[in-house]
Design a protein around this motif. Structure first.
Motif, PDB file in Angstrom:
ATOM      1  N   PRO A 127       0.809  -1.209   0.000  1.00  0.00           N
ATOM      2  CA  PRO A 127       0.000   0.000   0.000  1.00  0.00           C
ATOM      3  C   PRO A 127       0.848   1.267   0.000  1.00  0.00           C
ATOM      4  CG  PRO A 127       0.084  -0.912   2.202  1.00  0.00           C
ATOM      5  CD  PRO A 127       0.755  -1.910   1.308  1.00  0.00           C
ATOM      6  N   LEU A 128       0.265   2.303  -0.557  1.00  0.00           N
ATOM      7  CA  LEU A 128       0.865   3.629  -0.526  1.00  0.00           C
ATOM      8  C   LEU A 128      -0.246   4.617  -0.205  1.00  0.00           C
ATOM      9  CD1 LEU A 128       3.020   5.808  -1.048  1.00  0.00           C
ATOM     10  CD2 LEU A 128       2.453   5.659  -3.493  1.00  0.00           C
ATOM     11  N   ALA A 129      -0.145   5.257   0.937  1.00  0.00           N
ATOM     12  CA  ALA A 129      -1.142   6.242   1.354  1.00  0.00           C
ATOM     13  C   ALA A 129      -0.473   7.605   1.439  1.00  0.00           C
ATOM     14  CB  ALA A 129      -1.750   5.861   2.700  1.00  0.00           C
ATOM     15  N   LEU A 130      -1.031   8.582   0.740  1.00  0.00           N
ATOM     16  CA  LEU A 130      -0.495   9.937   0.718  1.00  0.00           C
ATOM     17  C   LEU A 130      -1.520  10.912   1.280  1.00  0.00           C
ATOM     18  CD1 LEU A 130       0.952  10.003  -2.935  1.00  0.00           C
ATOM     19  CD2 LEU A 130       2.209   9.485  -0.833  1.00  0.00           C
ATOM     20  N   VAL A 131      -1.038  11.922   1.980  1.00  0.00           N
ATOM     21  CA  VAL A 131      -1.884  13.044   2.386  1.00  0.00           C
ATOM     22  C   VAL A 131      -1.471  14.234   1.534  1.00  0.00           C
ATOM     23  CG1 VAL A 131      -2.631  14.557   4.244  1.00  0.00           C
ATOM     24  CG2 VAL A 131      -2.059  12.178   4.747  1.00  0.00           C
ATOM     25  N   ILE A 132      -2.428  14.786   0.795  1.00  0.00           N
ATOM     26  CA  ILE A 132      -2.176  15.911  -0.106  1.00  0.00           C
ATOM     27  C   ILE A 132      -2.943  17.123   0.416  1.00  0.00           C
ATOM     28  CG2 ILE A 132      -2.359  16.717  -2.491  1.00  0.00           C
ATOM     29  CD1 ILE A 132      -2.442  13.749  -3.328  1.00  0.00           C
ATOM     30  N   ASP A 133      -2.235  18.228   0.616  1.00  0.00           N
ATOM     31  CA  ASP A 133      -2.905  19.398   1.190  1.00  0.00           C
ATOM     32  C   ASP A 133      -3.765  20.121   0.149  1.00  0.00           C
ATOM     33  OD1 ASP A 133      -1.253  21.019  -0.364  1.00  0.00           O
ATOM     34  OD2 ASP A 133       0.054  21.602   1.295  1.00  0.00           O
TER      35      ASP A 133
END
Length: 483
Positions: free
Chosen positions: A184-190
């Motif tokens: 998995p790859l989880a990103l938080v993008i503002d």
């Protein structure tokens, strides 16, 4: 071979001493492998050049009230249309066990995130990343059906080779531009389109603290100091070779492998400690293999497994689709580890499993019951078993990487595979050799503690099977135990 189980070992003090030692070793080795994985995955695909994430347009499942909660174009979502929101971008797949731990974390926190009162609402978008292996119909059935136990109550899109929108108007591959070969790859993008947090496992050792804090800060518009760049995957020969080396390291210490690694190390530690006795009894013919040779056979077994599965997926893909079966294979291996560990602990005998035992004995020898002890073959089989047990996480990194290489070019395909094989083989040989050298330093103690060492190995195999089985089937329980 005696046809009865020897339950008297359960009354032996050394058996329960081995049980306690096994638990301690299992926890120490497992934690160490997860730490190595966490440190390595945190730097993969990260760039010092802080730029907005690549824009994409991808088809959604177009569910009323869920996928259409934000503007769609013919059922497709464009990421840039979500500017002004905090976007949690979750790259996942159906047959990725670790991805489901990320899903569970999202499910647990979704209502809380949606209820945050900052200026920038939180939106979750999951991206099906195995688009070369899993059809959108599979994605829809798994995550779109409200009756499914993996139902996602948020936007789900299907990635693709032409979903990225480039500045010149051409298109690009989503996994390539987001370095999403490892899921998995989880990103938080503002709200302005910059990445501020990244996670490559469903069970981070900080208990999601940094990830969740980033979501809250982004919701308040106070996350500029957390920004970093996402590096596009390098398509050059050198680039794919380095990626192969890096992915090999991550595969070896992956979360699915950590339950098996302690058992493997314990078996390696015990291998050969009775060389003199076995040789005197005529059960060893020829020279006993050295540490590097033993590791080499284990590495060869691991590569054999990769080769067979790779042939099935890419060579026979028209006739047989392995996607959907990887999870079941890993569960079967977990159960087998429990059975083998119990048989070892109780004397390798059973009426109920006599047929299974005969098959096992045909391939893996045991120093107590066979005429000839074959450490080379045993380590080769251990290498296969190690890879098979961790197939869920292995597949999440290796198979999409191989699929991407097939598109990039023939030369790059070869160099990428070479890098992967070198990395995995080196680690298998290095770990085996280090453990074996440690065994040589303790050979006197080990020879006087044969029963204890064998019992530890049996318990560790049982722990490996139980740990892997629970990891694959009970994510809620594992999350509760870990956190």
């Amino acid at each position: 071979m005696d046809a009865s189980l020897d339950f008297s070992v359960l009354k032996n003090q050394d058996t329960w001493k081995a049980f306690i030692i096994g638990i301690v070793l299992f926890c120490i080795i497992g934690f160490a492998s997860l730490s190595l994985f966490g440190m390595s995955s945190s730097i993969y695909g990260v760039s010092d050049d802080i730029e907005t994430v690549p824009d994409f347009i991808a088809p959604t499942m177009n569910r009323t009230g869920i996928d259409d909660s934000h503007p769609l174009d013919n059922g497709s979502l464009q990421l840039s249309n979500l500017r002004g929101n905090v976007v949690i971008l979750d790259f996942m797949a159906v047959d990725c066990a670790n991805c489901h731990y990320v899903q569970e974390h999202i499910e647990t926190n979704l209502e809380y995130w949606r209820g945050l009162d900052g200026d920038y609402p939180v939106v979750v978008v999951s991206v099906a990343t195995w688009y070369s292996l899993e059809s959108f119909e599979q994605i829809n059935e798994t995550f779109g059906d409200s009756n499914s136990d993996k139902f996602m109550d948020w936007i789900v899109v299907n990635g693709g080779t032409e979903t990225i929108i480039l500045e010149n108007g051409s298109r690009g591959d989503m996994a390539e531009y987001y370095s999403a070969q490892l899921i998995p790859l989880a990103l938080v993008i503002d709200h302005e389109g910059y990445v501020i947090a990244k996670e490559n496992t469903g069970l981070p050792l900080d208990r999601w603290k940094s990830f969740d804090n980033a979501v809250e800060k982004a919701n308040e518009g106070d996350a500029e100091d957390l920004r970093f760049g996402i590096e596009k995957t390098d398509r050059s020969t050198y680039g794919v070779f380095i990626i192969g080396l890096f992915l090999g390291f991550l595969v070896y210490f992956s979360p699915c492998a950590f339950p098996v690694l302690p058992s493997y190390i314990t078996y390696t530690l015990s291998l050969g400690m009775r060389e003199e006795e076995l040789r005197n009894n005529g059960k060893i013919v020829g020279s006993f293999p050295g540490p590097f040779a033993i590791g080499g056979y284990a590495a060869l077994g691991q590569l054999t497994f990769f080769a067979v599965v790779g042939i099935i997926i890419f060579g026979l893909s028209e006739m047989f689709n392995l996607s959907g079966y990887l999870h079941k294979i890993a569960i079967a291996i977990a159960v087998l580890l429990i059975i083998l560990g119990a048989l070892m602990l109780l004397g390798w005998t059973s009426h109920l499993l006599s047929k299974v035992q005969k098959i096992i004995d045909n391939y893996q020898t045991n120093e107590d019951s066979d005429d000839v002890f074959t450490p080379r073959r045993n380590m080769y089989l251990w290498g296969i078993g190690y890879s098979a047990a961790s197939v869920d996480c292995t597949a999440a990194a290796v198979f999409p990487f191989i699929g991407w290489l097939a598109v990039v070019g023939r030369t790059e395909f070869i160099f990428g595979l070479v890098g992967l094989m070198i990395s995995v083989s080196f680690l298998m040989i290095a770990v085996t050799a280090l453990v074996s050298f440690g065994r040589q330093a303790m050979i006197g103690y080990l020879r006087s503690s044969t029963g204890l060492i064998k019992a530890i190995g049996s318990w560790m195999m049982i722990f490996a099977g139980l740990g892997l089985y629970l990891y694959l089937t009970e994510p809620e329980m594992i999350s509760m135990l870990v956190y």
